[in-house]
Design a protein around this motif. Structure first.
Motif, PDB file in Angstrom:
ATOM      1  N   PHE A   1       0.852  -1.189   0.000  1.00 52.03           N
ATOM      2  CA  PHE A   1       0.000   0.000   0.000  1.00 52.03           C
ATOM      3  C   PHE A   1       0.890   1.242   0.000  1.00 52.03           C
ATOM      4  CE2 PHE A   1      -1.844  -3.381   2.544  1.00 52.03           C
ATOM      5  CZ  PHE A   1      -3.047  -3.608   1.913  1.00 52.03           C
ATOM      6  N   GLU A   2       0.361   2.337  -0.522  1.00 47.37           N
ATOM      7  CA  GLU A   2       1.099   3.599  -0.545  1.00 47.37           C
ATOM      8  C   GLU A   2       0.249   4.700   0.097  1.00 47.37           C
ATOM      9  OE1 GLU A   2       2.187   4.318  -4.605  1.00 47.37           O
ATOM     10  OE2 GLU A   2       4.081   3.211  -4.394  1.00 47.37           O
ATOM     11  N   LEU A   3       0.826   5.334   1.107  1.00 43.32           N
ATOM     12  CA  LEU A   3       0.198   6.479   1.760  1.00 43.32           C
ATOM     13  C   LEU A   3       0.907   7.738   1.280  1.00 43.32           C
ATOM     14  CD1 LEU A   3      -1.703   7.669   3.974  1.00 43.32           C
ATOM     15  CD2 LEU A   3       0.191   7.380   5.570  1.00 43.32           C
ATOM     16  N   ARG A   4       0.158   8.643   0.675  1.00 50.26           N
ATOM     17  CA  ARG A   4       0.733   9.881   0.150  1.00 50.26           C
ATOM     18  C   ARG A   4       0.103  11.075   0.864  1.00 50.26           C
ATOM     19  NH1 ARG A   4       3.555   8.951  -4.649  1.00 50.26           N
ATOM     20  NH2 ARG A   4       3.205   6.854  -5.489  1.00 50.26           N
ATOM     21  N   ILE A   5       0.962  11.980   1.312  1.00 42.12           N
ATOM     22  CA  ILE A   5       0.520  13.226   1.926  1.00 42.12           C
ATOM     23  C   ILE A   5       1.025  14.354   1.042  1.00 42.12           C
ATOM     24  CG2 ILE A   5       0.507  14.633   4.020  1.00 42.12           C
ATOM     25  CD1 ILE A   5       1.425  12.101   5.539  1.00 42.12           C
ATOM     26  N   ILE A   6       0.099  15.178   0.547  1.00 41.37           N
ATOM     27  CA  ILE A   6       0.449  16.209  -0.438  1.00 41.37           C
ATOM     28  C   ILE A   6      -0.012  17.563   0.054  1.00 41.37           C
ATOM     29  CG2 ILE A   6       0.168  16.969  -2.822  1.00 41.37           C
ATOM     30  CD1 ILE A   6      -0.537  14.070  -3.546  1.00 41.37           C
ATOM     31  N   CYS A   7       0.906  18.523   0.043  1.00 44.64           N
ATOM     32  CA  CYS A   7       0.569  19.922   0.331  1.00 44.64           C
ATOM     33  C   CYS A   7       1.291  20.781  -0.695  1.00 44.64           C
ATOM     34  CB  CYS A   7       0.983  20.300   1.742  1.00 44.64           C
ATOM     35  SG  CYS A   7       0.519  21.994   2.212  1.00 44.64           S
ATOM     36  N   GLY A   8       0.528  21.512  -1.480  1.00 45.76           N
ATOM     37  CA  GLY A   8       1.139  22.294  -2.547  1.00 45.76           C
ATOM     38  C   GLY A   8       1.852  21.373  -3.532  1.00 45.76           C
ATOM     39  N   LEU A   9       3.118  21.670  -3.789  1.00 49.78           N
ATOM     40  CA  LEU A   9       3.905  20.858  -4.713  1.00 49.78           C
ATOM     41  C   LEU A   9       4.743  19.803  -3.996  1.00 49.78           C
ATOM     42  CD1 LEU A   9       5.192  23.676  -7.123  1.00 49.78           C
ATOM     43  CD2 LEU A   9       3.198  22.171  -7.417  1.00 49.78           C
ATOM     44  N   LYS A  10       4.614  19.733  -2.674  1.00 50.54           N
ATOM     45  CA  LYS A  10       5.403  18.794  -1.882  1.00 50.54           C
ATOM     46  C   LYS A  10       4.597  17.535  -1.586  1.00 50.54           C
ATOM     47  CE  LYS A  10       8.705  17.299   0.884  1.00 50.54           C
ATOM     48  NZ  LYS A  10      10.029  16.874   0.413  1.00 50.54           N
ATOM     49  N   GLU A  11       5.233  16.377  -1.755  1.00 48.83           N
ATOM     50  CA  GLU A  11       4.585  15.097  -1.486  1.00 48.83           C
ATOM     51  C   GLU A  11       5.533  14.197  -0.714  1.00 48.83           C
ATOM     52  OE1 GLU A  11       2.501  12.816  -4.695  1.00 48.83           O
ATOM     53  OE2 GLU A  11       4.078  11.331  -4.311  1.00 48.83           O
ATOM     54  N   VAL A  12       5.012  13.500   0.291  1.00 51.61           N
ATOM     55  CA  VAL A  12       5.789  12.472   0.986  1.00 51.61           C
ATOM     56  C   VAL A  12       5.058  11.147   0.836  1.00 51.61           C
ATOM     57  CG1 VAL A  12       6.861  14.043   2.644  1.00 51.61           C
ATOM     58  CG2 VAL A  12       4.685  12.964   3.211  1.00 51.61           C
ATOM     59  N   LEU A  13       5.841  10.078   0.828  1.00 50.07           N
ATOM     60  CA  LEU A  13       5.300   8.743   0.586  1.00 50.07           C
ATOM     61  C   LEU A  13       5.735   7.806   1.696  1.00 50.07           C
ATOM     62  CD1 LEU A  13       4.052   6.476  -1.247  1.00 50.07           C
ATOM     63  CD2 LEU A  13       6.329   6.310  -2.314  1.00 50.07           C
ATOM     64  N   GLN A  14       4.785   7.037   2.224  1.00 44.26           N
ATOM     65  CA  GLN A  14       5.095   5.963   3.161  1.00 44.26           C
ATOM     66  C   GLN A  14       4.500   4.673   2.598  1.00 44.26           C
ATOM     67  OE1 GLN A  14       6.894   6.018   6.313  1.00 44.26           O
ATOM     68  NE2 GLN A  14       6.817   3.859   5.732  1.00 44.26           N
ATOM     69  N   THR A  15       5.346   3.655   2.453  1.00 45.16           N
ATOM     70  CA  THR A  15       4.924   2.378   1.887  1.00 45.16           C
ATOM     71  C   THR A  15       4.684   1.362   2.990  1.00 45.16           C
ATOM     72  OG1 THR A  15       6.178   2.814  -0.147  1.00 45.16           O
ATOM     73  CG2 THR A  15       5.551   0.533   0.276  1.00 45.16           C
ATOM     74  N   PHE A  16       3.648   0.555   2.840  1.00 43.93           N
ATOM     75  CA  PHE A  16       3.329  -0.537   3.760  1.00 43.93           C
ATOM     76  C   PHE A  16       3.299  -1.841   2.963  1.00 43.93           C
ATOM     77  CE2 PHE A  16       1.588   3.311   5.481  1.00 43.93           C
ATOM     78  CZ  PHE A  16       1.774   3.224   6.840  1.00 43.93           C
ATOM     79  N   LYS A  17       4.072  -2.819   3.406  1.00 37.78           N
ATOM     80  CA  LYS A  17       4.068  -4.126   2.737  1.00 37.78           C
ATOM     81  C   LYS A  17       3.169  -5.084   3.495  1.00 37.78           C
ATOM     82  CE  LYS A  17       7.522  -7.134   2.776  1.00 37.78           C
ATOM     83  NZ  LYS A  17       8.860  -7.716   2.522  1.00 37.78           N
TER      84      LYS A  17
END
Length: 372
Positions: free
Chosen positions: A207-223
């Motif tokens: 699974f992929e959790l994405r947090i986006i604000c403006g042009l910035k994105e962070v990703l946390q992956t769960f296996k």
């Protein structure tokens, strides 16, 4: 003249356990001293005398000035959603007075720009100008079972904008989506999600959790833990920012009990036992972990608080892990034993309103009780 030479800029967000040096200088020399009035959330917290390095200048490091007073909350999963976190962020206001030594009269004052402290235990790099960042979850990939919980704390610096959180499987199916209201400022949030009611696609891998604000994105992956070797164990550990993060392992669990007795000697010379202490050591093997998954082990081993869930009741267990394998050539899969200790028969309040799980024994410790 009383001058602030060095201090945090206005509205900076800093970490309480990091070094924060304040430098004050005055044109007055001998015969004067500095008195600092420190306010936390606009309430007077402390008054301090700041010693001078020479006749004119004082330097004060505020490292962990409020650390012992933060009220951390055991925030295990309760419900899905995004929740702002305000209890571990404190507004700091400081006014420095210069006084005469002979009569304590205030001759001049200066106020530092207002700034904020976030709770943390161990020093680490933190840049509050970053648009969005996850707090205290270091592995790029986290393991999770099909009925696991997700708790991710994160920091957002918004400028009249909102942020969005999306959670998708490896097929691109949107499992959850949330967004905030528009705001300006620097805030901390937690994202919660429960996988239990979700009907997963066949052969779901991650699974992929994405947090986006403006042009910035962070990703946390769960296996996804698909074929566990043993029943999956759930651990909550308190991370460096004071948030309780769930971790899951499918390695073997071992419980060992030890006993010690305290005795006294009666007048007739016969020894009597007046108390027997029972201590348990829990050893959890993590199971096989890839290089990008194993950082969670270090976080748990260095956490000041670890929780296990048994029969619906979370209990604090002391981590006693002494060493971890850091690296070995040609080794790609890592398995590590984590050890914890627990003293049975501790204090129990008569006002305890949840009898189930109030006392531990081996019958409580059935594998099926680890997850709800």
């Amino acid at each position: 003249m009383l001058t602030v030479v060095q201090s945090p800029a206005l509205n900076r967000v800093l970490l309480d356990a990091n070094n924060t040096e304040i430098k004050i200088t005055s044109t007055n020399g001998d015969g004067f001293y500095f008195r600092a009035l420190i306010y936390v959330d606009d309430v007077l917290f402390d008054e301090q005398g700041w010693s001078r390095l020479d006749s004119y200048t004082a330097v004060k490091d505020l490292v962990k000035i409020y650390n012992a007073y933060f009220e951390t909350v055991i925030n295990v999963y309760t419900e899905n959603g995004i929740f702002e976190q305000t209890h571990l962020k404190k507004k700091i206001s400081i006014t420095v007075e210069e006084k005469r030594l002979d009569n304590d009269d205030v001759v001049q004052t200066v106020s530092l720009p207002v700034f904020y402290f976030l709770y943390n235990v161990n020093p680490e790099y933190f840049d509050d100008s970053t648009k969005v960042q996850i707090l205290g979850v270091t592995p790029p990939v986290l393991l999770i079972p099909e009925n696991g919980k997700i708790i991710i704390p994160f920091y957002v610096k918004a400028e009249t904008e909102n942020f969005t959180v999306s959670f998708k499987d490896n097929y691109g199916n949107l499992l959850d989506s949330s967004f905030s209201e528009t705001f300006t400022g620097k805030k901390v949030f937690i994202y919660n999600f429960n996988l239990s009611p979700v009907i997963l696609e066949k052969d779901t891998l991650y699974f992929e959790l994405r947090i986006i604000c403006g042009l910035k994105e962070v990703l946390q992956t769960f296996k996804l833990i698909r074929f566990p070797d043993f029943p999956v164990k759930e651990i909550y550990f308190k991370n460096n920012f004071g948030y309780y993060i769930p971790a899951y392992f499918d390695g073997e669990l071992e419980i060992q009990d030890s006993f010690s007795s305290d005795t006294y000697q009666k007048n007739d010379g016969i020894n009597e036992i007046f108390e027997i202490s029972e201590d348990s050591v829990y050893t959890i093997n993590t199971g096989s972990l890839l290089q990008n998954e194993r950082a969670i082990v270090n976080q748990i081993a260095t956490s000041h608080e670890v929780l296990f869930k048994v029969n619906g009741q979370y209990r604090k267990i002391l981590t006693t892990t002494k060493k971890l394998l850091g690296y070995r050539d040609k080794k790609h899969l890592y398995a590590q034993d984590l050890t914890f200790s627990f003293t049975k028969g501790g204090k129990v309040s008569n006002y305890f309103d949840n009898v189930q799980g109030a006392d531990w024994d081996d019958r409580d410790f059935l594998p099926n009780d680890w997850l709800t």
